[in-house]
Structures are given as structure tokens and as C-alpha cells.
Design a protein around this motif. Structure first.
Motif, PDB file in Angstrom:
ATOM      1  N   ALA A  80       0.828  -1.215   0.000  1.00  9.95           N
ATOM      2  CA  ALA A  80       0.000   0.000   0.000  1.00  9.95           C
ATOM      3  C   ALA A  80       0.858   1.259   0.000  1.00  9.95           C
ATOM      4  O   ALA A  80       0.342   2.355   0.201  1.00  9.95           O
ATOM      5  N   GLY A  81       2.166   1.104  -0.213  1.00  9.37           N
ATOM      6  CA  GLY A  81       2.996   2.307  -0.326  1.00  9.37           C
ATOM      7  C   GLY A  81       3.777   2.679   0.922  1.00  9.37           C
ATOM      8  O   GLY A  81       4.105   3.841   1.135  1.00  9.37           O
ATOM      9  N   GLY A  82       4.089   1.702   1.759  1.00  9.20           N
ATOM     10  CA  GLY A  82       4.905   1.964   2.947  1.00  9.20           C
ATOM     11  C   GLY A  82       6.305   2.418   2.553  1.00  9.20           C
ATOM     12  O   GLY A  82       6.789   2.091   1.472  1.00  9.20           O
ATOM     13  N   LYS A  83       6.951   3.155   3.455  1.00  5.74           N
ATOM     14  CA  LYS A  83       8.280   3.694   3.143  1.00  5.74           C
ATOM     15  C   LYS A  83       9.389   2.669   3.357  1.00  5.74           C
ATOM     16  O   LYS A  83      10.537   2.913   3.018  1.00  5.74           O
ATOM     17  N   ARG A  84       9.059   1.535   3.980  1.00  4.05           N
ATOM     18  CA  ARG A  84      10.039   0.462   4.230  1.00  4.05           C
ATOM     19  C   ARG A  84      11.163   0.929   5.156  1.00  4.05           C
ATOM     20  O   ARG A  84      12.318   0.527   4.983  1.00  4.05           O
ATOM     21  N   LEU A  85      10.836   1.771   6.113  1.00  5.64           N
ATOM     22  CA  LEU A  85      11.883   2.315   6.985  1.00  5.64           C
ATOM     23  C   LEU A  85      12.553   1.238   7.823  1.00  5.64           C
ATOM     24  O   LEU A  85      13.767   1.253   8.006  1.00  5.64           O
ATOM     25  N   ARG A  86      11.756   0.307   8.352  1.00  2.07           N
ATOM     26  CA  ARG A  86      12.342  -0.733   9.205  1.00  2.07           C
ATOM     27  C   ARG A  86      13.307  -1.621   8.418  1.00  2.07           C
ATOM     28  O   ARG A  86      14.438  -1.852   8.857  1.00  2.07           O
ATOM     29  N   PRO A  87      12.889  -2.121   7.226  1.00  2.00           N
ATOM     30  CA  PRO A  87      13.858  -2.885   6.420  1.00  2.00           C
ATOM     31  C   PRO A  87      15.094  -2.083   6.049  1.00  2.00           C
ATOM     32  O   PRO A  87      16.212  -2.616   6.068  1.00  2.00           O
ATOM     33  N   ILE A  88      14.915  -0.804   5.732  1.00  3.15           N
ATOM     34  CA  ILE A  88      16.059   0.016   5.323  1.00  3.15           C
ATOM     35  C   ILE A  88      17.033   0.180   6.492  1.00  3.15           C
ATOM     36  O   ILE A  88      18.251   0.043   6.331  1.00  3.15           O
TER      37      ILE A  88
END
Lengths: 324, 324
Positions: free
Chosen positions: B44-52
Motif C-alpha cells: 500500500a505504499g509503505g516507506k520500508r523504513l524498518r527494512p532500510i
């Protein structure tokens, strides 16, 4: 029920309960409400069948590689059993929610959302799933055994895409996948294929993996063999799948033939909501026969384990002869 | 935003998305509805901050032990990042449910239960948690590293009783525990202690563990060091806790100062429901200062890693300067 089974069930349930008591946060630990809700459902009087099957499989595999271990449940395996019971309980809490089965009674107690509200029940189920995996992470066997157990159990409670896909029906058995199929099948006339697929996934996968995980644990604990052979795991899986399906068929029959007081949950609910059940497709007589045939086939898988398999066989036998 | 950060965010999000695409069952896999619901929320367009953050921490620790690895993200770490994103998404799906926050809009899209119904949304959240642990079980590093990662992550998304207990507040940070505290605190005037405890648990624990797990993975992948030292893990945890709290403070401020279109979710909701937020206690100006101070303190933890920490620092800096 003979006295061997009685003693296995009693001691298995007692060691599972002790592990659960130790592993679940106390009701005095913040935030209180969720820990109370988790304990409410975990200690509502479950028979601990999955942990008991797990512990017996662990004992059998350990004893098969080292006969001196025949009388000992491998150390720490009760924690693995407790993790399986947490997964089972989490699935029941979510299954009982108003948006799913909307059930108010479970094991003679108010269901979790009735006692604690819907929000807390959703989070209590979530937290039990988490605690199960946290418990697996803290198991005692070598890390390679722990990782193998983790993979098997996660696949079994998944939507079904994993290592245990069922080629025959095209519907891979995973617990959540079974719940989805069950919900979607409601109100439709159940076909034999759908009923079998749902049963293999919704209850069968967790029962089968209880036995597989127990076997992996037992092999990892035995001094002479650190990894279970693929033949051993294949036999345990096949035994577990057959026994699990037989267990669910008997459950369906009991739902139709017993009243709520005997069952400790709302009886006749499957019929009232046109649920996909075995007797709905085959009738009660044929269902009872099928359960017995499955158990006989399951027993054949344990041939190579000789007398070490006696406990596991006795419990499986009890599963199809029980009356609640 | 400078170009280094832009490039890190872009490539990190791309490799996370590729891993998620690979790991999530396709929408053509049975049962369809749940796989569609899982993908709806995950993509849905998450920023993926945790994976990054996870991948940068992995790179930093690997490069610290072997400087030749400075330009390479350790192989397979995107799958660990994907597992963290699944856990984050599962928590959002359940948090948005009618019984909890009752939110209809998330990242500019209808929430999972609005699009797929409540039953499917509950099970989709459940299945994402399971798939996260299944993914952890399939990671490439040595089993001992996998088990260490499993323990850390399970504790972080638990009710909070585990290895990361917070002695100061008496309220141990675990994601589910934070959700419970958040629900129970609604409608009451928030105290500073409660707000901090909720933030540390509800969002802080998963952000902090993303960095810790990344560090464990990086150490397990680097050829010269197979286990991260306790000093390294302690520094990563402290960095992650501070950066995670700063991130949430900025989130609270944005909720008060921006409109729904900019945020992609219902703005002002925290104020409308008297949620425990940082600006509700300290005001907006002080909140912005606190976020900056926390980030400066967090940076100090990464001193020993020298230039290898530049990427992680740049991302953390971006987290407190972002506008959505």
C-alpha cells in the motif's frame, strides 16, 4: 480408556500446564488485561492433545536411537509442547471472534472476547502466536534443530504455502488457509474434496506438525543422533496427517451427536450454519469407519519404531474412541 | 533530503519490495482472498523504513569487521527486512480494525477490513505474523545467528516480557503491550511517563529490533566475525531505541500539523480521540527539540563504527526531518 493412556494423558497435561504457567506472563505483569486474557483462554481446560502428541513423538524418536531413553520425556520438550498449545489457543480465540464464528462458549467458559472485549481478544491471540515463536527461539536443542522446528511449525500455521503443500487437492494445508476455506465454504453444500482440504489444513496441519516437531526435538536431544532422518520425518508426518484427520472426523461426529454440556462448547453449531463436516458428506456411520481406517493406516507408519511407538499409538487410539 | 539518503531509501525500498514480492504468496494461490488482502496492505505504499534501517545496520556491522564489505548489503538481508515489514504491516492491519482504532484510510488506501471484510483482515494480519517468522526460519546465516535474531524479534513484538524490559518505567517495551497501553490510555489525560512507555513499546521496540537484527545478520554474514559482540548489540539497541522514539515524536507532530492528503491517513485523529502523544504533553516546539536531541544522542552510540555508520546516520537524520 486403559490405564497407560490415562497416565500418559495426565502426566503430559501436567507437564504442559507447568510449562505454560512458567512461560506465560503473570496476571500481575503490565499491561494486566492482555495477560489475563491470554491465561483465561490457555487455562480454560484444554486436553493438551498437541503437546502430548509432541512429547510422545520426541520420546519415541529419542528412544529409537537410544533405547535407554524409553522411559524419559526429553528434557525441555514440554516447552515445545506449550508453544504448540499457544498456537492452538490463539487460533481458537480468533476463530471465536464475532467477525468469524461468533462463538460465546468454549470449553465451558465464556470465549475470550466475551470475557475481555474484542480488542483485547484480538491482541491476546496475536500475543500468543508471538509467544509461541519466542518459546521456540528459547528451546534447548542445537540451533540447527531449533531452526528446523521453526520452519515446520511456521509452515503448518501459515496460509498453507510452504513445505507441506497438498498436491492432490491443490489446496495446501496450513492452519490459517483452513480457516479461510472454512469461512468461505459456509452456507454452501460441502463437497468431499473441500471438507478433506479444510480438515487437513485447519486442524490437521497443527496436529501433524506437533508430531513432526516432537520427532525433530527428540532426535536433537538424543546423544547418538543429532538430526532426524528424512524417513523418520516422513513417517511422522504421514502418521500425524492421518491421525489428525481421524481426530477431526471424530470431532465432527461428536458435534452432531452430543449436547453442549458434554462438549463444553455450543453443540450442533456445525449443522446450524451448514459447516463443511465429514458426517455432512458421508453420514455418521461411514465417518466412524473412516476414522478407524485412518488410525490403522497411521499405525502402519510407526512399524519401524517397534515398542517405542506404543505410547503414541495408544494416544492416537484414544483420540478416535473419546466421547468429548 | 540529500542525494545519499535519497539513493539509500530508493534502493532499500526496491530490494525490500523485491523480497516481499518473492516471499508473499501470489494472488492466484488458494485461498485467494487472504493472499489478496495480505498484498493489499503490504504493497500500500509503505516507506520500508524498518527494512532500510535493518539493511544499513547489517552493512555497517559487516563493514566494520571487514572494510571490503562497505559497499555491499549482505546477501539475503532483504528477506530479514521483508520479515520486519510483514510484522509492521500485520500490526497496522489489526490496529485499524473496528474493535481497535476503527480507521478506514491508511497510506491513502482503504484499510484491509474495509477492502476485504473484518474476518479476512484478522486472518491476513495473523498470516503476515506467521510468514514473518517463517521467513526468519529460512534466513541464510548460520542457525545460531537465526536463533538469536528470532529471539530478539519475537521479544520486540510481544507483550513486552522478554529480553528488552524497560526497568525505568516498569512497563517493558513490546509492540503488542504498547497497543494495549494505547487502547487503555484513550480518553485519559496522557502523562509524560505513559506517552514515553507507549512510544517505546508500540513503535520503538520494532524499530530498535530492526537495527539489532540487522547487526546480528551482518555479523553472521561477515567472514571474520560470526557473532556480534555484546557491546555492538548494546550500541545498536540504544541507537535504535533513541531513533525510534524520535521517529514517533515526529509522527505525532506531523499528525497534528498536516492534513490527511499529505499524510495518506486520517490526520488529527490522535487529537480527536485524546491519544497519548508527545505534543499533547510537551507541545509542538518542545517535541521538535526532543526529537533532535534524541537523534544527537543516538549518533553518539555509533562513534566506534566510524565512516561505516554514515548511511545509518543519514537515514536517522532524514527520519526527524521528513514532512510525511
Amino acid at each position: 480408556m486403559n490405564s497407560i493412556v490415562q497416565s500418559l494423558l495426565r502426566s503430559g497435561a501436567a507437564s504442559t500446564d507447568a510449562a505454560l504457567e512458567h512461560l506465560l506472563p503473570g496476571t500481575d505483569v503490565l499491561p494486566h488485561s492482555i495477560h489475563r486474557a491470554m491465561r483465561h483462554s490457555v487455562f480454560a481446560g484444554g486436553k493438551r492433545l498437541r503437546p502430548i502428541l509432541c512429547m510422545e513423538a520426541a520420546r519415541m524418536v529419542a528412544a529409537h536411537s537410544n533405547p535407554a531413553l524409553i522411559d524419559a520425556i526429553p528434557e525441555g520438550v514440554a516447552e515445545l509442547g506449550a508453544a504448540l498449545e499457544m498456537l492452538h489457543t490463539y487460533s481458537l480465540i480468533h476463530d471465536d471472534l464475532p467477525a468469524l464464528d461468533d462463538d460465546v462458549l468454549r470449553r465451558g467458559q465464556p470465549t475470550c472476547h466475551v470475557a475481555f472485549g474484542e480488542a483485547t481478544a484480538i491482541l491476546a491471540g496475536d500475543a500468543l502466536q508471538t509467544l509461541a515463536f519466542q518459546t521456540i527461539g528459547n528451546l534447548r536443542p542445537p540451533p540447527a534443530t531449533t531452526v528446523a522446528i521453526l520452519r515446520e511449525i511456521a509452515a503448518a500455521v501459515s496460509t498453507g504455502v510452504g513445505t507441506v503443500g497438498d498436491i492432490q487437492t491443490g489446496l495446501p494445508p496450513g492452519m490459517i488457509g483452513g480457516q479461510v476455506m472454512d469461512i468461505e465454504g459456509e452456507g454452501h453444500t460441502p463437497t468431499a474434496e473441500l471438507v478433506e482440504a479444510i480438515h487437513r489444513a485447519k486442524t490437521g496441519a497443527l496436529i501433524a506438525v506437533s508430531i513432526v516437531a516432537g520427532g525433530l526435538y527428540g532426535a536433537g536431544s538424543a546423544s547418538t543422533e543429532s538430526t532426524a532422518s528424512s524417513d523418520t520425518i516422513g513417517r511422522l508426518r504421514s502418521f500425524g496427517e492421518k491421525a489428525g484427520l481421524a481426530f477431526q472426523i471424530v470431532d465432527d461426529v461428536l458435534d452432531m451427536t452430543q449436547d453442549s454440556a458434554q462438549l463444553g462448547k455450543t453443540a450442533g453449531k456445525d449443522t446450524a450454519t451448514v459447516k463443511a463436516t465429514w458426517p455432512a458428506v458421508y453420514g455418521i456411520e461411514r465417518s466412524n469407519e473412516d476414522a478407524k481406517t485412518l488410525i490403522a493406516d497411521a499405525f502402519a507408519e510407526l512399524e519401524p519404531f517397534g515398542a517405542a511407538a506404543d505410547g503414541l499409538k495408544a494416544i492416537a487410539q484414544y483420540l478416535v474412541e473419546r466421547t468429548n
